[in-house]
Every structure is written in structure tokens, then in C-alpha cells.
Scaffold this motif. Structure first.
Motif, PDB file in Angstrom:
ATOM      1  N   ALA A 139       3.837   6.843  82.828  1.00 34.39           N
ATOM      2  CA  ALA A 139       4.741   7.546  83.748  1.00 34.39           C
ATOM      3  C   ALA A 139       4.063   8.757  84.379  1.00 34.39           C
ATOM      4  CB  ALA A 139       6.004   7.995  83.011  1.00 34.39           C
ATOM      5  N   ARG A 140       2.904   9.083  83.883  1.00 37.00           N
ATOM      6  CA  ARG A 140       2.155  10.261  84.361  1.00 37.00           C
ATOM      7  C   ARG A 140       2.992  11.540  84.207  1.00 37.00           C
ATOM      8  NH1 ARG A 140       2.329   6.903  88.399  1.00 37.00           N
ATOM      9  NH2 ARG A 140       2.829   8.447  90.001  1.00 37.00           N
ATOM     10  N   VAL A 141       3.586  11.656  83.041  1.00 40.87           N
ATOM     11  CA  VAL A 141       4.368  12.853  82.713  1.00 40.87           C
ATOM     12  C   VAL A 141       3.883  13.379  81.361  1.00 40.87           C
ATOM     13  CG1 VAL A 141       6.664  13.786  82.210  1.00 40.87           C
ATOM     14  CG2 VAL A 141       6.395  12.040  83.982  1.00 40.87           C
ATOM     15  N   LEU A 142       3.510  14.641  81.331  1.00 43.95           N
ATOM     16  CA  LEU A 142       3.030  15.246  80.086  1.00 43.95           C
ATOM     17  C   LEU A 142       4.192  15.920  79.358  1.00 43.95           C
ATOM     18  CD1 LEU A 142       0.852  16.308  78.116  1.00 43.95           C
ATOM     19  CD2 LEU A 142       0.567  18.271  79.648  1.00 43.95           C
ATOM     20  N   ILE A 143       4.438  15.443  78.150  1.00 44.93           N
ATOM     21  CA  ILE A 143       5.476  16.016  77.290  1.00 44.93           C
ATOM     22  C   ILE A 143       4.880  16.133  75.890  1.00 44.93           C
ATOM     23  CG2 ILE A 143       7.666  15.482  76.133  1.00 44.93           C
ATOM     24  CD1 ILE A 143       8.550  14.160  78.780  1.00 44.93           C
ATOM     25  N   PHE A 144       5.192  17.200  75.185  1.00 45.41           N
ATOM     26  CA  PHE A 144       4.646  17.349  73.837  1.00 45.41           C
ATOM     27  C   PHE A 144       5.568  16.695  72.801  1.00 45.41           C
ATOM     28  CE2 PHE A 144       2.632  21.576  75.307  1.00 45.41           C
ATOM     29  CZ  PHE A 144       1.494  20.914  75.734  1.00 45.41           C
ATOM     30  N   PRO A 145       4.972  15.968  71.858  1.00 48.06           N
ATOM     31  CA  PRO A 145       5.784  15.419  70.765  1.00 48.06           C
ATOM     32  C   PRO A 145       6.120  16.502  69.742  1.00 48.06           C
ATOM     33  CG  PRO A 145       3.485  14.844  70.453  1.00 48.06           C
ATOM     34  CD  PRO A 145       3.562  15.603  71.754  1.00 48.06           C
ATOM     35  N   GLY A 146       7.164  16.257  68.975  1.00 49.18           N
ATOM     36  CA  GLY A 146       7.622  17.253  68.012  1.00 49.18           C
ATOM     37  C   GLY A 146       6.598  17.631  66.968  1.00 49.18           C
ATOM     38  N   THR A 147       5.678  16.707  66.644  1.00 52.73           N
ATOM     39  CA  THR A 147       4.691  17.029  65.616  1.00 52.73           C
ATOM     40  C   THR A 147       3.718  18.112  66.072  1.00 52.73           C
ATOM     41  OG1 THR A 147       3.514  15.064  66.371  1.00 52.73           O
ATOM     42  CG2 THR A 147       4.765  14.873  64.311  1.00 52.73           C
ATOM     43  N   ALA A 148       3.777  18.467  67.330  1.00 52.53           N
ATOM     44  CA  ALA A 148       3.002  19.624  67.789  1.00 52.53           C
ATOM     45  C   ALA A 148       3.664  20.930  67.349  1.00 52.53           C
ATOM     46  CB  ALA A 148       2.858  19.590  69.311  1.00 52.53           C
ATOM     47  N   PHE A 149       4.832  20.819  66.726  1.00 52.19           N
ATOM     48  CA  PHE A 149       5.577  22.019  66.332  1.00 52.19           C
ATOM     49  C   PHE A 149       6.057  21.956  64.878  1.00 52.19           C
ATOM     50  CE2 PHE A 149       5.899  21.208  70.815  1.00 52.19           C
ATOM     51  CZ  PHE A 149       5.501  22.413  71.352  1.00 52.19           C
ATOM     52  N   GLY A 150       5.518  21.021  64.130  1.00 54.40           N
ATOM     53  CA  GLY A 150       5.897  20.904  62.725  1.00 54.40           C
ATOM     54  C   GLY A 150       5.874  19.449  62.307  1.00 54.40           C
ATOM     55  N   ASP A 151       5.382  19.200  61.095  1.00 53.28           N
ATOM     56  CA  ASP A 151       5.094  17.833  60.673  1.00 53.28           C
ATOM     57  C   ASP A 151       6.318  16.928  60.614  1.00 53.28           C
ATOM     58  OD1 ASP A 151       2.482  18.463  60.506  1.00 53.28           O
ATOM     59  OD2 ASP A 151       2.492  18.862  58.348  1.00 53.28           O
ATOM     60  N   ARG A 152       7.499  17.502  60.332  1.00 54.48           N
ATOM     61  CA  ARG A 152       8.636  16.607  60.096  1.00 54.48           C
ATOM     62  C   ARG A 152       9.399  16.249  61.367  1.00 54.48           C
ATOM     63  NH1 ARG A 152      13.905  18.758  58.865  1.00 54.48           N
ATOM     64  NH2 ARG A 152      14.056  20.974  59.335  1.00 54.48           N
ATOM     65  N   TRP A 153       8.848  16.640  62.519  1.00 59.97           N
ATOM     66  CA  TRP A 153       9.589  16.441  63.768  1.00 59.97           C
ATOM     67  C   TRP A 153       9.027  15.272  64.572  1.00 59.97           C
ATOM     68  CZ3 TRP A 153      14.053  18.859  63.858  1.00 59.97           C
ATOM     69  CH2 TRP A 153      14.214  19.944  62.987  1.00 59.97           C
ATOM     70  N   SER A 154       8.809  14.165  63.881  1.00 60.41           N
ATOM     71  CA  SER A 154       8.177  13.015  64.537  1.00 60.41           C
ATOM     72  C   SER A 154       9.132  12.253  65.458  1.00 60.41           C
ATOM     73  CB  SER A 154       7.613  12.064  63.481  1.00 60.41           C
ATOM     74  OG  SER A 154       8.630  11.703  62.576  1.00 60.41           O
ATOM     75  N   LEU A 157      -5.995  15.349  77.975  1.00 56.58           N
ATOM     76  CA  LEU A 157      -5.765  13.986  78.457  1.00 56.58           C
ATOM     77  C   LEU A 157      -5.096  13.994  79.829  1.00 56.58           C
ATOM     78  CD1 LEU A 157      -4.402  12.022  75.339  1.00 56.58           C
ATOM     79  CD2 LEU A 157      -6.613  11.765  76.456  1.00 56.58           C
ATOM     80  N   ALA A 158      -4.162  14.915  79.989  1.00 55.19           N
ATOM     81  CA  ALA A 158      -3.408  14.968  81.253  1.00 55.19           C
ATOM     82  C   ALA A 158      -4.315  15.282  82.437  1.00 55.19           C
ATOM     83  CB  ALA A 158      -2.288  15.993  81.153  1.00 55.19           C
ATOM     84  N   LYS A 159      -5.418  15.990  82.160  1.00 52.44           N
ATOM     85  CA  LYS A 159      -6.347  16.305  83.261  1.00 52.44           C
ATOM     86  C   LYS A 159      -6.975  15.036  83.836  1.00 52.44           C
ATOM     87  CE  LYS A 159      -7.654  20.785  81.386  1.00 52.44           C
ATOM     88  NZ  LYS A 159      -8.656  21.443  80.532  1.00 52.44           N
ATOM     89  N   GLU A 160      -7.003  13.984  83.026  1.00 52.65           N
ATOM     90  CA  GLU A 160      -7.599  12.728  83.491  1.00 52.65           C
ATOM     91  C   GLU A 160      -6.584  11.855  84.230  1.00 52.65           C
ATOM     92  OE1 GLU A 160      -9.206  10.754  80.066  1.00 52.65           O
ATOM     93  OE2 GLU A 160     -10.042  12.617  79.269  1.00 52.65           O
ATOM     94  N   VAL A 161      -5.349  12.300  84.271  1.00 46.04           N
ATOM     95  CA  VAL A 161      -4.290  11.474  84.876  1.00 46.04           C
ATOM     96  C   VAL A 161      -3.949  12.028  86.255  1.00 46.04           C
ATOM     97  CG1 VAL A 161      -1.908  10.680  84.626  1.00 46.04           C
ATOM     98  CG2 VAL A 161      -3.351  10.959  82.603  1.00 46.04           C
ATOM     99  N   PRO A 162      -4.280  11.276  87.300  1.00 45.51           N
ATOM    100  CA  PRO A 162      -3.983  11.773  88.644  1.00 45.51           C
ATOM    101  C   PRO A 162      -2.478  11.943  88.836  1.00 45.51           C
ATOM    102  CG  PRO A 162      -5.292   9.736  88.711  1.00 45.51           C
ATOM    103  CD  PRO A 162      -4.864   9.944  87.294  1.00 45.51           C
ATOM    104  N   ASP A 163      -2.105  13.022  89.507  1.00 47.83           N
ATOM    105  CA  ASP A 163      -0.705  13.197  89.881  1.00 47.83           C
ATOM    106  C   ASP A 163       0.217  13.346  88.664  1.00 47.83           C
ATOM    107  OD1 ASP A 163       1.437  13.327  91.638  1.00 47.83           O
ATOM    108  OD2 ASP A 163       1.797  11.170  91.553  1.00 47.83           O
ATOM    109  N   ALA A 164      -0.341  13.832  87.556  1.00 44.08           N
ATOM    110  CA  ALA A 164       0.494  13.995  86.359  1.00 44.08           C
ATOM    111  C   ALA A 164       1.472  15.153  86.563  1.00 44.08           C
ATOM    112  CB  ALA A 164      -0.379  14.261  85.138  1.00 44.08           C
ATOM    113  N   ILE A 165       2.674  14.979  86.058  1.00 43.71           N
ATOM    114  CA  ILE A 165       3.676  16.060  86.088  1.00 43.71           C
ATOM    115  C   ILE A 165       3.670  16.728  84.717  1.00 43.71           C
ATOM    116  CG2 ILE A 165       6.136  16.600  86.267  1.00 43.71           C
ATOM    117  CD1 ILE A 165       6.400  14.213  88.179  1.00 43.71           C
ATOM    118  N   ALA A 166       3.438  18.020  84.706  1.00 43.35           N
ATOM    119  CA  ALA A 166       3.307  18.729  83.432  1.00 43.35           C
ATOM    120  C   ALA A 166       4.662  19.284  82.996  1.00 43.35           C
ATOM    121  CB  ALA A 166       2.303  19.866  83.574  1.00 43.35           C
ATOM    122  N   LEU A 167       5.187  18.694  81.937  1.00 43.70           N
ATOM    123  CA  LEU A 167       6.389  19.251  81.303  1.00 43.70           C
ATOM    124  C   LEU A 167       6.015  19.648  79.871  1.00 43.70           C
ATOM    125  CD1 LEU A 167       9.143  16.725  82.505  1.00 43.70           C
ATOM    126  CD2 LEU A 167       8.386  18.836  83.592  1.00 43.70           C
ATOM    127  N   GLY A 168       4.783  20.142  79.746  1.00 45.50           N
ATOM    128  CA  GLY A 168       4.272  20.481  78.423  1.00 45.50           C
ATOM    129  C   GLY A 168       4.182  21.972  78.199  1.00 45.50           C
TER     130      GLY A 168
END
Lengths: 248, 390
Positions: B341-356, B22-33
Motif C-alpha cells: 500500500a506504500r504506507v508506513l505505519i509502526f507496529p505495536g512491538t516498536a513500543f513494547g513486546d506484548r503489543w503484537s 525501508l520506507a525510503k526505498e518505496v516510491p511515493d510512500a505515505i509516512a504515518l510513522g
């Protein structure tokens, strides 16, 4: 020193069967165009991850080469994945297309796939292409492994006809030389054929470990995911080296 | 851009890659992922690769790795892991990720249980699933900075327990395993006869006053520890794909056999680069550590200003941030950060189901980019705070 607990059964089985690494040795001087391309890539800072399927221009070159050499079409954006040599391409395809207890039939090149099949918990059976009527085939067979050179008219009428009827997957070992008939050119098999190969292995690039797998869209996502889980992506500089060679 | 509904059903690795796409489609996105250091690979390593290219060595190496590199890693195991090993106890892998796959494949039979910290980098789960093993989650807690509590491990030990996975410093939490807990965990491993897989890929970046502890160096652990590390994170050279494993010889032999089947030898050019890293100065790492420390302060201040809570990372590259004060689920918030905000951040559920209610935020951008990211995120938080609980 030995580990304090027992190793997995699959690992112990492999230790006794794997005969060793691929051919070690010197592959001669690095092609000057390759060397310059790699140095240019280094100077651009190409020392970090690439996209997990590989850099797009290399995927495009691979797709073009397969189309030119064998007449098979793969979409470089969705269906081609760059791998750590042909070894990883074969491994990924075998792990994803077979399940425990399945059987892979091979018409040639058993030594290239038997260990990966064993690691999957499946069985590799080498068959004589000319003895179709004498080979017992059961419903555990899920994959046929072959090279385009294996595809004679007889093989097409027997093994490939059976593959189409039974819904087997085909893993086809391709190279840059070509020759033979790629089963993926047959409409009945197009959507069930995965091509695997190495890039530049006959041109001094074997030590750079670049290969590819090209698959129909329906399985491309899971093949890519498994490759990502295994190595994330292929060495960045190696991909630029392979691209330089393929553009030559 | 894909909708929130499309990614809402995802978790783990699939979710991370969907967000990166998804971030590839966002111009000028800042990757903090992604955990890919933004810093340049040290010039000495780049120079060594150029030199190797000019001298033209074009050899395919043994599957276990270039002998000189295995020697260098064995020598470096003393300062880096407090381990005294021979090169026969070392193998080179195509990044830490392949190392993990090889370890699990060589160790875990179907039905074996492996104790794994929660939250965790979910590629571990993919390897365990491949081997037919069972991942048994061991919770870690913000109140002790996500250290691994021995009592939580002991509660989950059973007859099928084959191994414990430790990741120190942790991805995603930035927690470390402290010496006291490592000693207690080592005692458990000996008492209950299981192996510890010690992933130390971020081990170079433990921040004062904390120390990096390698459980393999503790009494009784040399034959029951498999240590995993690599060059990617420490030397900002992820694209070379070089990791390594330190283990007893029979395990190295088994994993090497598997490696001949998975990918074969690591690219020679990569091993040349790793050799330069292993035998060169560590000044670059000290410099990197100082940079990350500065970024840690900067991010901490910015995240606090937005009302986020977090445990200060004791090591590694990540802030594991509790975003519940916003009233939004982390997945929803990640989506808004990317979209608005054009900032890529991963949500906790990318690292375990209970970290929503958690976000993983990397420190892997220059100061000015981190400041820009925080400036973009802040109005999004203010705008949506308390708006939903999807």
C-alpha cells in the motif's frame, strides 16, 4: 527548593567536578553566505527533523574534509554522523567505546573528555607521551584519546604500536586546520579509529553546535543509535549553515 | 526491499528506524510513522529567526539556556503546566529526548527502579538502560483509554522504586492521565517517597472534553516532580531541537552539569526560535488543534471501516489501533502496508513486546493524504484478512 529524593551518584560527582560550560561569548557577525543559506533553508521549510545521521551533503563534505586534511577515508553514507557540536561527538564515542571500570588514556586534551569518561563510570588517565616506558598500563585500558599533533614517530612506535597490539580503540580529535599524522591512516589502526570534531568552530559557527563523528563501519550503527537516543538529530538549520561554510 | 524475516527479530527503536529505512526505498510512500508534524512552523517563528539572523547575534549561550528563554518558559509554565517557578528551575535541552536522558542520568543510580507505562516510546528504555536502572512496566488498558491506574502502580512499588514516569498525552496510545488518577498517583508519590517524571511534550493537544493535567501542580508534588516538555510538537518545529525541563534547583544544577558534557548549549538559532514561540501568540496552536481534531475524525471513520478497533485518542498525534481482527500480527500487517500500500505505519512491538496486535498510526498528514493512505490500506486488509498468524 531541593528534590525530595537524592540525586544519582554520578550526577553529584559531576556537579563537583565540571568547571562550567564551554566558552560563552560573541563570535562576531554571522558570515553572509551562511546567513543566506540559512534563510534559504528556512524558506524551503527546513524546520523539521533531518535524517538522524544528518543531511547527506554535509556528511559528504565532512568525509571529503577528513580525506583532504588527514588522508583518512570514511563513507559518508554509513560512517559519518552529524552531532550537536564536537561535545556530543566526544560524548557519544566515549559512552559507546568504554564500559564501567574501563580506562581511557589521553595524550592531550584531558579537560575535553574527563567529565564524559567519569559519567560513564570509567577513568581518564593523562599520560606523558614521552614517558611510555614509565607508564603502567593494565588490561582495563580500552581507549586512547589523542590529536594528530600528538602522533610523533616516537608515539607511533610506542603508544600506537601498543594500541594496535592490545586492540584499543582510538578517539582522534580532528579539526579543519589539519597537521600531524592521523592514526587512522595506519592500516593496523584504521578499523579502530573514531574521528570527532566540530564544524566551523573557528569560523564563527560555534553557537550553531555542529560536529561530527566518523567511525569504521563495524561501530557506526551503534554510535548512530546512541546519538539518536540522545538528541534524535542535529538542528536542521545548523546543518545547512555548516554546509554553506564547508562549501565555501 | 528487506524481507519480513529480517525485521521480525527487531523491536523498539531499532524496529522503527528499520521501517523508516525501508520506507525510503518505496516510491511515493505515505509516512504515518514518525511523530513529526507535517504542518509548517508558524510564520511568526520563522520571521523571528530571520530577524535574529539579520541582527547578527552570534553568541554561545550558557549550558542551561538563554536567560531570556528560561524566563519565558518559567512564565509560560503557569498556563501550560499550572506551575509557578523561577527561571532557576528551568533548563533548555536539545529536544525532549535529551531532556529525558538528562533526567534519568541525574536521578537513577544502578539498580534503581523506575515505573514506566506500557506501552511506551522505547527511547525511555534506552536512557534507563544507560543509567543502569531497571524499568518496571505498568500495564495500561484499552478499556480505560490507556489512563494510568494508581492500583497498578501501587502493586509495583518496592524499596528500590525511585521514580514513576508519566507521559500525558501518551505516545503511542493517545491516552491521558485524568485528574482523578493524577491525584491518586501524587498521593502515592508522597506516601512512598518517589519522584514523578512528567513528560508533557504533547500537552498542548488534549482534545475536548478532556483537560491536560500536570501532576507537578498537585499538593506535595513541587519538590518531587520533574516536568519535561518542549517546542517541537506544539509548534511543528522538531528540527530546531528545543526541549525544556522544570525541576527543583538542585536537580537543574545537576542536569546542567551533565549537559555540559553531553551536548553543551543548545544552538543559539534554535533558542531564538523557541523564544519567539514562548512569547508569541498561541493562535497557531489553536489552529493546529482544530486541524488534528478534523484528522482524528477522518482517520477514525476510515479505520472503523476496515474493522479496526481503537480507543479514540484523547490527546497527542496517534491512533493506537487493535489490528487483531485482521488475523495478522501487526508487524506482518505493517510490512504489507509498506510493501503493497506504500504506507508506513509502526507496529505495536516498536513500543513494547506484548503489543503484537497493535499499530501506531499518526495523524500527521493532510486530509487528502490521509484519505489516500486509507484507500491504499483498505484493499490490503481485505486481501489478507485472516490469512496468517505469524
Amino acid at each position: 527548593m531541593a528534590l525530595a529524593v537524592s540525586l544519582a551518584e554520578r550526577a553529584l560527582r559531576l556537579v563537583s567536578t565540571v568547571e562550567g560550560s564551554e566558552e560563552e561569548g560573541d563570535f562576531g557577525a554571522i558570515d553572509s553566505k551562511v546567513r543566506l543559506a540559512v534563510i534559504a533553508a528556512l524558506e524551503r521549510g527546513e524546520t523539521h527533523y533531518t535524517d538522524r545521521p544528518g543531511i547527506l551533503p554535509l556528511r559528504q563534505q565532512v568525509a571529503s574534509s577528513l580525506e583532504r586534511t588527514y588522508g583518512v577515508h570514511y563513507d559518508p553514507k554509513t560512517s559519518v554522523t552529524i552531532t550537536c557540536g564536537a561535545t556530543e561527538a566526544r560524548f557519544v564515542a566515549i559512552q559507546q567505546l568504554l564500559a564501567d571500570g574501563d580506562v581511557l588514556l589521553c595524550l592531550s586534551g584531558r579537560e575535553r573528555v574527563a567529565a564524559a569518561v567519569s559519567l560513564r563510570g570509567a577513568t581518564c588517565r593523562e599520560v606523558d607521551a614521552s614517558s611510555y616506558d614509565e607508564v603502567l598500563v593494565d588490561d582495563r585500558v580500552k581507549v586512547l584519546y589523542l590529536t594528530p599533533e600528538d602522533v610523533t614517530p616516537d608515539v607511533s612506535d610506542t603508544w600506537l604500536e601498543r594500541a594496535g597490539r592490545e586492540g584499543w580503540w582510538l578517539i582522534v580529535e580532528t579539526d579543519e586546520v589539519g597537521g600531524g599524522v592521523h592514526p587512522g591512516t595506519e592500516p593496523r589502526l584504521t578499523d579502530r579509529t573514531v574521528s570527532v570534531g566540530g564544524v566551523g568552530e573557528d569560523h564563527g559557527l560555534k553557537s550553531w553546535r555542529v560536529g561530527y563523528l566518523a567511525s569504521p563501519n563495524m561501530r557506526a550503527g551503534e554510535l548512530r543509535s546512541f546519538k539518536q537516543a540522545l538528541t534524535i538529530c542535529t538542528t536542521n538549520l545548523s546543518q545547512w549553515a555548516a554546509l554553506a561554510l564547508m562549501e565555501e | 526491499m528487506s524481507s519480513l524475516a529480517e525485521i521480525r527479530e527487531m523491536s523498539g527503536t531499532e524496529l522503527r528506524y528499520a521501517l523508516m529505512d525501508l520506507a525510503k526505498e518505496v516510491p511515493d510512500a505515505i509516512a504515518l510513522g514518525r511523530g513529526d508534524p507535517d504542518l509548517d512552523t508558524p510564520a511568526e517563528i520563522v520571521s523571528a529567526v530571520k530577524k535574529a539572523l539579520r541582527t547578527g547575534r552570534n553568541r554561545l549561550m550558557p549550558a542551561a539556556g538563554m536567560p531570556e528563554l528560561r524566563e519565558a518558559i518559567a512564565a509560560k509554565a503557569v498556563p501550560d503546566h499550572n506551575l509557578h517557578v523561577s527561571s532557576d528551575q528551568v533548563m533548555v535541552t536539545a529536544g525532549g529526548q535529551e531532556g529525558l536522558f538528562l533526567i534519568i542520568s541525574a536521578l537513577i543510580d544502578p539498580g534503581d527502579e523506575i515505573l514506566v507505562p506500557d506501552p511506551r516510546y522505547t527511547s525511555y528504555d534506552q536512557a534507563i538502560e544507560y543509567a543502569g536502572g531497571v524499568a518496571v512496566s505498568v500495564p495500561t488498558y484499552p478499556e480505560d483509554a490507556f489512563d494510568v491506574r494508581p492500583e497498578e502502580v501501587e502493586k509495583r512499588i518496592g524499596p528500590k522504586t525511585k521514580a514513576l514516569l508519566l507521559v500525558t498525552p501518551s505516545n503511542p496510545t493517545g491516552g491521558i492521565v485524568t485528574r482523578k488518577n493524577a491525584e491518586a498517583l501524587a498521593e502515592l508519590a508522597v506516601k512512598h517517597n518517589f519522584v514523578v517524571i512528567s513528560d508533557e511534550i504533547y500537552g498542548k493537544f488534549v482534545y475536548p472534553p478532556f483537560e491536560h493535567v500536570s501532576i507537578g501542580s498537585m499538593p506535595g508534588m513541587s519538590d518531587r516532580t520533574i516536568t519535561l516538555s518542549g517546542f517541537s510538537k506544539a509548534y511543528a518545529m522538531t528540527g530546531f531541537r528545543v526541549g525544556y525541563i522544570i525541576a527543583p534547583e538542585d536537580a537543574i544544577e545537576a542536569m546542567t552539569s551533565i549537559k555540559t558534557v553531553t551536548t553543551g548549549p543548545v544552538a543559539t538559532v534554535s533558542q531564538e526560535a523557541a523564544l519567539a514561540a514562548a512569547t508569541g501568540s498561541e493562535a497557531c496552536i489553536d489552529e493546529f488543534r482544530e486541524i488534528y481534531l478534523g484528522r482524528r475524525s477522518l482517520l477514525a471513520e476510515g479505520l472503523s471501516a476496515m474493522g479496526f478497533r481503537y480507543g479514540e485518542p484523547r490527546g497527542g498525534f496517534f491512533f493506537w489501533t487493535d489490528s487483531s481482527s485482521t488475523g495478522m500480527r501487526a508487524l506482518e500487517l505493517s510490512y504489507l502496508f509498506l510493501k503493497e500500500a506504500r504506507v508506513l505505519i509502526f507496529p505495536g512491538t516498536a513500543f513494547g513486546d506484548r503489543w503484537s496486535d497493535y499499530l501506531r498510526i499518526t495523524m500527521l498528514q493532510p486530509d487528502e493524504v490521509l484519505k489516500e493512505a486509507l484507500a491504499r490500506m483498505s484493499p490490503v486488509v481485505a486481501r489478507y484478512r485472516g490469512s496468517s498468524r505469524g
